[in-house]
Scaffold this motif. Sequence first.
Motif, short mmCIF file in Angstrom:
data_model
loop_
_atom_site.label_atom_id
_atom_site.label_comp_id
_atom_site.label_asym_id
_atom_site.label_seq_id
_atom_site.Cartn_x
_atom_site.Cartn_y
_atom_site.Cartn_z
N ASN A 119 -13.24 -9.67 -15.83
CA ASN A 119 -12.84 -8.12 -15.34
C ASN A 119 -11.20 -8.25 -14.72
N HIS A 120 -10.33 -7.27 -15.43
CA HIS A 120 -8.93 -6.74 -15.36
C HIS A 120 -9.01 -6.59 -14.08
N LEU A 121 -10.16 -4.72 -13.84
CA LEU A 121 -9.99 -4.35 -12.69
C LEU A 121 -9.98 -5.21 -11.20
N GLY A 123 -9.66 -7.98 -11.01
CA GLY A 123 -8.01 -9.18 -10.56
C GLY A 123 -7.23 -8.16 -10.01
N HIS A 124 -6.94 -6.99 -10.29
CA HIS A 124 -6.31 -5.52 -9.57
C HIS A 124 -6.46 -5.97 -8.00
N VAL A 125 -8.65 -5.97 -7.48
CA VAL A 125 -8.50 -5.97 -5.98
C VAL A 125 -8.53 -7.43 -5.77
N VAL A 143 -4.94 2.25 -8.97
CA VAL A 143 -4.52 3.32 -10.00
C VAL A 143 -3.10 2.78 -10.92
N SER A 144 -3.09 3.43 -11.62
CA SER A 144 -1.75 3.23 -13.01
C SER A 144 -2.03 3.52 -14.18
N GLY A 145 -1.34 3.72 -15.36
CA GLY A 145 -1.28 4.16 -15.84
C GLY A 145 -2.56 4.28 -16.92
N GLY A 146 -2.59 3.22 -16.35
CA GLY A 146 -4.44 3.05 -17.35
C GLY A 146 -5.68 2.74 -16.71
N HIS A 147 -5.39 3.36 -15.20
CA HIS A 147 -6.62 3.26 -14.47
C HIS A 147 -6.65 4.52 -13.58
N THR A 148 -7.91 4.85 -13.09
CA THR A 148 -8.10 5.36 -11.70
C THR A 148 -9.35 5.00 -11.13
N THR A 312 1.80 -4.23 -10.32
CA THR A 312 1.22 -4.05 -11.56
C THR A 312 1.01 -5.11 -12.51
N ASP A 313 0.15 -5.25 -13.76
CA ASP A 313 -0.40 -6.11 -14.25
C ASP A 313 0.16 -7.30 -13.81
N ASN A 314 -0.48 -7.92 -13.76
CA ASN A 314 0.12 -9.42 -14.53
C ASN A 314 -0.38 -10.69 -14.57
ZN ZN Z 1 -3.76 -2.81 -14.83
#
Ligand code: ZN
Length: 350
Positions: A119-121, A123-125, A143-148, A312-314
């Motif tokens: 899951n992408h989210l 990954g951010h954590v 928080v980003s352009g695609g998620h909160t 940011t996404d990576n």
């Molecule tokens: Zn993202």
Amino acid sequence: MSDRLIVMGIESSCDETGVGIVEWAPGSSDGPVRLLADEVASSVAEHARYGGVVPEVASRAHLEAMVPTMRRALAAAGVEKPDAIAVTIGPGLAGALLVGVAAAKAYALAWDVPLYAVNHLGGHVAVDTLEHGPMPPCIALLVSGGHTHLLRVTDLGQPIEELGTTVDDAAGEAFDKVARLLGLGYPGGPLIDALAADGDPSAIAFPRGMTGPRDARYDFSFSGLKTAVARYVEGCERRGEPVPTADVAASFQEAVADVLTMKALRACADFDTTTLVLGGGATANSRIRSLAQERCDAAGITLRVPKPRLCTDNGVMIATLGAHVIAGGAAPSPLTVATDPGMSVQVSAY
Ligand code: ZN
Ligand code: KG4
């Protein structure tokens, strides 16, 4: 599990093609995960003239960037192939996800290594563990352009609980839309951030969405705020007055930072959690960061924010989550696994 496991992460859910490589080394003194390669190709410039990400343009850009980005990552890490591949299976843009997942399956098959669909989210954590080490149970604000999203994390290898999300625009999207209203460029977040430095954050009392006593405790709404900014700008224009753009930017930014951090701190208090993790591109915002720090300091909460490049996404964030999922004992995903554009964060892997 062997002492040293090389995990590759492939990310293609939005407008960044990312391939990251990490090393999982439980015995190492640097902590369990170490970064070996972080290659990202962004199509953000191609979306600028449309004022937002165009899914078809993003998919085409992923197709063109995937193999060169993969080659750069392998060269940077100095490895011929990883021991496992993790890939973003969702949430994200359907066509964009397909490119990364098809590539991950092809490489997994060709190299004969296991595939982990993650899951992408998450990954951010998870990416924060690279810099700041093992993560205690925490609250995470993405928080980003695609998620909160406001999340409750107990163990990175396990599904994450979603406490709240936006009922309309994502926070970064609100920055982009307000930037357009003010005649700034795209992406709008950094431009508003810079302009706000010259403005007065208390000049205009913009609304704080969903903060009433009967509103959902952890959900967010930014469309009313965006409309309030539009009405304010229209009012100035109708009266023939110049728009005080710096004050508008600062007051808007203050309203977003106020609501985001208030709800994040509220979740920390409700769940008796002493760690808050921030993630996503909009956490580069100077006011979101400073207000989060101020409020965490006042409440005795430890704030963890990955460095901007990892916010940011990576691909590194996907590789890092993959390492945690593997360490948690998950079985590999079948090569028939399907992308899940609307994937809930409550699912950590397939
Ligand atoms: Zn993202
Ligand atoms: O994580 P990211 O690179 O991609 C998405 O998944 O959306 O985040 C990009 C978003 C954009 O909406 C951009 O305007 C916002 O993050 N952003 C910012 C700042 N830097 C980037 N928003 C507010 N302030 C910033 N300094």
